[in-house]
Design an enzyme around this catalytic site. Structure first.
Site, PDB file in Angstrom:
ATOM      1  N   MET A  58      38.457  45.451  37.850  1.00  0.00           N
ATOM      2  CA  MET A  58      38.825  44.057  39.019  1.00  0.00           C
ATOM      3  C   MET A  58      38.913  42.492  38.270  1.00  0.00           C
ATOM      4  O   MET A  58      39.545  41.776  38.746  1.00  0.00           O
ATOM      5  CB  MET A  58      37.448  44.348  40.074  1.00  0.00           C
ATOM      6  CG  MET A  58      35.844  43.410  38.660  1.00  0.00           C
ATOM      7  SD  MET A  58      36.069  41.744  39.172  1.00  0.00           S
ATOM      8  CE  MET A  58      35.664  41.326  40.739  1.00  0.00           C
ATOM      9  N   TYR A  59      38.927  41.810  37.157  1.00  0.00           N
ATOM     10  CA  TYR A  59      39.521  40.494  36.738  1.00  0.00           C
ATOM     11  C   TYR A  59      41.340  41.059  37.053  1.00  0.00           C
ATOM     12  O   TYR A  59      41.515  41.634  35.913  1.00  0.00           O
ATOM     13  CB  TYR A  59      38.901  40.985  35.054  1.00  0.00           C
ATOM     14  CG  TYR A  59      37.218  40.442  34.646  1.00  0.00           C
ATOM     15  CD1 TYR A  59      36.149  40.297  36.094  1.00  0.00           C
ATOM     16  CD2 TYR A  59      36.768  40.331  33.330  1.00  0.00           C
ATOM     17  CE1 TYR A  59      35.211  40.567  35.467  1.00  0.00           C
ATOM     18  CE2 TYR A  59      35.649  40.618  33.599  1.00  0.00           C
ATOM     19  CZ  TYR A  59      34.784  40.629  33.894  1.00  0.00           C
ATOM     20  OH  TYR A  59      33.379  39.967  33.739  1.00  0.00           O
ATOM     21  N   SER A  60      41.114  39.638  37.564  1.00  0.00           N
ATOM     22  CA  SER A  60      42.792  40.149  37.445  1.00  0.00           C
ATOM     23  C   SER A  60      43.727  41.246  38.360  1.00  0.00           C
ATOM     24  O   SER A  60      44.431  41.904  37.957  1.00  0.00           O
ATOM     25  CB  SER A  60      43.610  39.388  36.766  1.00  0.00           C
ATOM     26  OG  SER A  60      42.887  38.061  36.632  1.00  0.00           O
TER      27      SER A  60
END
Length: 334
Positions: A58-60
């Site tokens: 889910m990071y970026s």
């Protein structure tokens, strides 16, 4: 650099883990570094002996994994780095694009491997506890992912100690792959994990790799209650202000800065040295937005605090409500 076993497993990791939420695309969060600005951090980490890198799908929205994968492929041999990623948060609008179901975990690991450009990850972690999926389903899916060679070890992140205990028990009862790590919320201004989770991890041989060891920059001593602070992260990190902004939190940060001035080091080095000295802590997950910050955090391994110094920075602490467990993405309802 120092290297230690991750809990009771045979996996050796650097005493500091580089977190990569800061790397990806500024389109996701304004304080995130784009790829060209991210790569020097990954290169410097390798040069300083860090072999442990933590990201999440889910990071970026996946871009962090892509940036990390491309950089590590260029700067290090695959068998010399430990790559960790996580799954749970929404990666799409569909009802099966989130959580810890067998369906989503199988899709998520394939997506992470593709973005990272690797055949396996060393540590595959559940980003949060999923109350909507039977834990037997989650644990068997993780076991099958390991048996398929797509992950070498599995880990967990913030949840209640009773939930983690139940997952460990069920995995043992079925002979499924056991968690080797717990990525939990722990730092000088949030110490509630000392009540149950940390003793559980020490008893069960679980490596502790805390997130937010510097309280999302709060312990750097540059936050202000009136206007939050001058850095882009301080001004735009609304999440941090839901975690650390009480009078007691500022009192702890003030003690950290005072001790740092006496010792001739940075406040971040004092905060990290304190965490590294806590029983059971394996490798705090640090982030940086300047190369000098990364060097300072690695150099914190040489900072040792006396019992009196630890007591000095601990003394103003006041208990908090549980923070960091309850970010549950509700499933769309038809």
């Amino acid at each position: 650099m120092e290297y230690v076993r991750l809990g009771s497993s045979g996996l050796n990791v650097s005493r500091i883990c580089l977190g990569t939420m800061t790397f990806g695309t500024s389109a996701w969060r304004p304080w995130v570094l784009d790829e060209a600005d991210s790569r020097p951090f990954l290169k410097r980490a390798i040069e300083r002996g860090i072999n442990f890198f933590d990201t999440a799908d889910m990071y970026s929205r996946g871009v962090s994994e892509e940036v990390v994968g491309r950089a590590l492929k260029e700067y290090a041999a695959r068998d010399q780095v430990v790559i960790a990623t996580k799954a749970f948060y929404p990666m799409g609008a569909g009802p099966n694009d989130r959580g810890l179901s067998r369906r989503h975990l199988f899709d998520a690991i394939e997506g992470s491997l593709r973005r990272l450009g690797v055949d396996y990850v060393d540590l595959y972690q559940i980003h949060r506890f999923d109350p909507d999926t039977p834990i037997e389903e989650t644990l068997e899916a993780l076991h099958d992912i390991v048996k398929a060679g797509k992950a070498r070890y599995i880990g967990a992140s913030s949840m209640s100690a009773w939930q983690f205990t139940k997952m460990l028990y069920v995995a043992d009862a079925h002979g499924w792959t056991r968690f080797v790590s717990m990525q939990n919320h722990y730092n000088l201004v949030y110490r509630e994990e000392e009540r149950e989770m940390l003793p559980l991890c020490r008893e069960e041989g679980i490596g502790v790799i805390p997130w937010s060891p510097l309280a999302r920059g709060f312990l750097a001593g540059n936050r202000r209650k009136a206007d939050h602070g001058a850095t882009p992260r301080a001004k735009n990190d609304d999440f941090a202000r839901t975690l650390y902004y009480s009078d007691a939190d500022f009192a702890v940060a003030g003690r950290v800065s005072e001790l740092a001035a006496r010792r001739g080091v940075k406040p971040t080095q004092i905060a990290l040295a304190w965490l590294l000295a806590q029983p059971g802590v394996t490798a705090p997950i640090v982030g940086a937005s300047k190369l000098s910050q990364l060097d300072e955090l690695v150099d914190a391994l040489r900072v040792e605090l006396s019992a009196e110094e630890r007591a000095f920075v601990e003394e103003p602490y006041e208990p908090h409500r549980v923070l960091g467990h309850d970010f549950i993405p509700s499933r769309p309802r038809g």
